[in-house]
Design a protein around this motif. Structure first.
Motif, PDB file in Angstrom:
ATOM      1  N   ILE A  58       0.862  -1.180   0.000  1.00 52.05           N
ATOM      2  CA  ILE A  58       0.000   0.000   0.000  1.00 52.05           C
ATOM      3  C   ILE A  58       0.896   1.226   0.000  1.00 52.05           C
ATOM      4  O   ILE A  58       1.813   1.348   0.826  1.00 52.05           O
ATOM      5  CB  ILE A  58      -0.927   0.012   1.227  1.00 52.05           C
ATOM      6  CG1 ILE A  58      -1.870  -1.200   1.165  1.00 52.05           C
ATOM      7  CG2 ILE A  58      -1.735   1.298   1.276  1.00 52.05           C
ATOM      8  CD1 ILE A  58      -2.768  -1.328   2.370  1.00 52.05           C
ATOM      9  N   ASN A  59       0.652   2.122  -0.922  1.00 50.01           N
ATOM     10  CA  ASN A  59       1.452   3.335  -1.030  1.00 50.01           C
ATOM     11  C   ASN A  59       1.258   4.183   0.231  1.00 50.01           C
ATOM     12  O   ASN A  59       0.129   4.540   0.586  1.00 50.01           O
ATOM     13  CB  ASN A  59       1.022   4.131  -2.260  1.00 50.01           C
ATOM     14  CG  ASN A  59       1.977   5.261  -2.583  1.00 50.01           C
ATOM     15  OD1 ASN A  59       2.806   5.630  -1.764  1.00 50.01           O
ATOM     16  ND2 ASN A  59       1.845   5.802  -3.790  1.00 50.01           N
ATOM     17  N   PRO A  60       2.326   4.509   0.958  1.00 52.84           N
ATOM     18  CA  PRO A  60       2.154   5.284   2.205  1.00 52.84           C
ATOM     19  C   PRO A  60       1.721   6.727   1.963  1.00 52.84           C
ATOM     20  O   PRO A  60       1.292   7.406   2.906  1.00 52.84           O
ATOM     21  CB  PRO A  60       3.537   5.216   2.850  1.00 52.84           C
ATOM     22  CG  PRO A  60       4.472   4.997   1.715  1.00 52.84           C
ATOM     23  CD  PRO A  60       3.730   4.148   0.734  1.00 52.84           C
ATOM     24  N   HIS A  61       1.847   7.229   0.717  1.00 53.62           N
ATOM     25  CA  HIS A  61       1.473   8.607   0.425  1.00 53.62           C
ATOM     26  C   HIS A  61      -0.018   8.765   0.110  1.00 53.62           C
ATOM     27  O   HIS A  61      -0.467   9.878  -0.145  1.00 53.62           O
ATOM     28  CB  HIS A  61       2.287   9.134  -0.753  1.00 53.62           C
ATOM     29  CG  HIS A  61       3.763   9.146  -0.507  1.00 53.62           C
ATOM     30  ND1 HIS A  61       4.384  10.081   0.278  1.00 53.62           N
ATOM     31  CD2 HIS A  61       4.750   8.291  -0.921  1.00 53.62           C
ATOM     32  CE1 HIS A  61       5.685   9.847   0.329  1.00 53.62           C
ATOM     33  NE2 HIS A  61       5.936   8.767  -0.395  1.00 53.62           N
ATOM     34  N   ILE A  62      -0.782   7.651   0.105  1.00 60.21           N
ATOM     35  CA  ILE A  62      -2.221   7.744  -0.128  1.00 60.21           C
ATOM     36  C   ILE A  62      -2.870   8.422   1.065  1.00 60.21           C
ATOM     37  O   ILE A  62      -2.575   8.097   2.215  1.00 60.21           O
ATOM     38  CB  ILE A  62      -2.817   6.340  -0.345  1.00 60.21           C
ATOM     39  CG1 ILE A  62      -2.262   5.731  -1.649  1.00 60.21           C
ATOM     40  CG2 ILE A  62      -4.334   6.403  -0.423  1.00 60.21           C
ATOM     41  CD1 ILE A  62      -2.727   4.332  -1.918  1.00 60.21           C
TER      42      ILE A  62
END
Length: 553
Positions: A58-62
């Motif tokens: 999961i992209n942490p910047h979402i």
């Protein structure tokens, strides 16, 4: 116990009461800080990203409002499955090659009437009232013969938004073959008709008929053009606003005719004033206009004889055909000439010098106007001597010796008395006019004194000469004083004219920078003949773009 029940239903609270009772305490500030540090580390790339239930990172910047699942989704860990398309809500549409089948199904052959079928033709897919066959005298229900095949059972197509609006859906490309075959048959029939018509004309008519002016407009079916000339689209000959309207050049009603529809004037409206200018008729007979007309005529003649060629559609093909035609025509012409000379002789009479050498005269026609300008023909060349003539050096526009002043030769273009000097143009003339006159006179006196000392030997002759020279000098001084006064007056008038010329040029540049719709009118401007000072100021201030030293002046 402090519990966080935000976003939870009553059933979930009751179901997890035991777990809540067993929970020791709410997360401390230290736990919250560790979670925040882990999130920052994931964003910086120093810690591994969170993994969902499918093993995907999961992209942490979402943003949090996107990655957080809603309460009714019952997610047990980090996930993004709620943001992806849900398979149970996705619609499946028909493929682009699926369409309603046409015609009847001939794969099955029926020889016996079936219950519930059409009583007229025997097909199962419709009833008697919907039957499109011819009503039989004895229907298939009672005769049992000629049972018609069933129509295709049409499936229900699930069309998308684009599928409902596809204009080519259900089109069979094989149907286009019928259109191509029909077009080919029509072309073959046209060629046969043209060939028959050409053979009939060659056999029946031998006399020449006069061609009508409108042969290629209304009476002949030309390829690529309309038959009726009244339906042709004419291109407007638009005029620029700054140009003078053609009908204003000569208001005499008996002058050249002006066509307002095409805005053209075919003849010269001012023949008496301007003999050299011509109207717009010369455009038809200049440049490549004649070449284009010949190519168009060749294309029409070739099309009439069965060669499918068009000037605008296939220009290269037409050019090659015309070149080949001209080449063969020249070959046939030379061959015919050669055969005639071989049969009758006389080839020696063709190999003679030109008439200008035989008769010592030419027939060159030259027509002059009243002002002496050449209208037709070529003007006679001026005979030059063996010496070099009209050789201009150092940017001069005149030759050395074209100017004479104070017993000195010079250049007329710049009034320079140095033979190989560089031309300064109007600036040199201005410098020479403002220079003191004694510089030239001193040179003259020196030359006169040297010549008198060398030529005179007696003292008496010297005295007489000195007296005469003194008298001459007095007269020259009086003349010089008058010239100085005139020069001072001329200089003041010239300076005023120069200032006025600079102001007019600055005003002109300012007007050129304005929008043309905002420029003032000058119809009430009083026009007078310019004075000598104004003309000299204009020649001094005008730009000479051809002068390479202009930018250094």
């Amino acid at each position: 116990m402090a519990t966080n029940t935000t976003g939870m239903t009553v059933s979930q609270i009751l179901r997890s009461r035991v777990e809540l009772e067993d929970e020791p305490k709410k997360k401390s500030r230290e736990d919250w800080r560790k979670a925040k540090e882990l999130e920052e580390a994931r964003k910086a790339g120093t810690a591994p990203a969170a993994v969902d239930e499918e093993g995907k990172d999961i992209n942490p910047h979402i943003p949090q409002y996107i990655s957080t699942a809603p309460w009714y989704y019952s997610a047990t860990g980090p996930t993004l499955k709620h943001q992806r398309p849900q398979p149970e809500k996705q619609k499946t549409f028909s493929e682009f090659d699926e369409w309603y089948k046409r015609g009847v199904d001939t794969s099955k052959v029926t020889v016996k009437y079936r219950k519930g079928a059409c009583e007229n033709c025997g097909a199962m897919t419709h009833k008697k009232k919907d039957c499109m066959d011819r009503p039989r005298k004895v229907g298939a229900k009672f005769s049992g013969a000629n049972i018609a095949p069933d129509e295709y059972v049409q499936s229900k197509l699930a069309l998308s938004y684009d599928g409902k609006r596809d204009r080519w859906s259900g089109y069979d490309p094989s149907e286009h073959k019928a259109i191509i075959e029909e077009f080919q048959k029509v072309e073959e029939a046209k060629r046969q008709l043209r060939a028959d018509k050409l053979n009939a004309n060659e056999a029946s008519s031998e006399e020449d008929e006069e061609e009508d002016e409108d042969k290629y407009v209304d009476e002949v079916d030309m390829p690529g053009t309309k038959v009726d000339s009244k339906q042709r689209i004419t291109v407007r000959n638009l005029r620029i606003r700054e140009d003078t309207a053609k009908y204003l050049r000569n208001l005499d009603p008996n002058s050249a005719y002006y066509d307002p529809k095409t805005r053209s004037m075919r003849e010269n409206p001012n023949k008496k004033i301007d003999e050299l200018s011509v109207g717009e008729n010369f455009v038809r007979f200049t440049g490549d206009t004649q070449k284009h007309a010949k190519a168009q005529l060749f294309a029409w003649e070739a099309y009439e004889k069965g060669v499918d060629v068009h000037l605008l559609a296939e220009p290269t093909k037409l050019e090659m055909l015309q070149q080949e035609y001209d080449k063969k025509k020249d070959q046939i012409k030379t061959q015919v000439q050669k055969d005639v000379l071989e049969r009758y002789g006389g080839e020696e009479h063709l190999q003679v010098p030109p008439k200008s050498l035989l008769l010592a005269q030419t027939e060159d026609y030259v027509e002059y106007s009243r002002s002496g300008k050449v209208i037709k023909g070529q003007e006679k060349q001026v005979v030059k001597s063996k010496y070099e003539e009209d050789v201009y050096i150092n940017n001069h526009t005149t030759v050395w010796g074209s100017y004479w002043k104070a017993s000195q030769w010079g250049y007329k273009c710049c009034h320079s008395f140095l033979k190989n000097s560089y031309c300064l143009g109007e600036a040199g003339i201005l410098r020479e006019s403002l220079a003191p006159p004694h510089s030239i006179e001193s040179n003259l006196e020196k030359s006169d004194q040297s010549s008198s000392s060398n030529s005179s030997s007696d003292e008496e002759t010297d005295k007489n000469k000195k007296k005469s020279e003194k008298k001459k000098n007095k007269k020259k001084k009086m003349k010089d004083k008058k010239k100085k006064k005139n020069k001072v007056e001329k200089k003041s008038g010239l300076s005023d004219a120069l200032k006025a010329e600079e102001e007019s040029q600055a005003d002109a540049e300012r007007l050129l920078q304005l929008d043309e719709r905002k420029r003032p009118y000058n119809s009430m401007f009083d026009v007078k003949k310019p004075t000598d000072d104004e003309m000299e100021a204009y020649f001094l201030k005008r730009r000479r773009e051809e002068d390479p030293m202009n930018q250094f002046m």
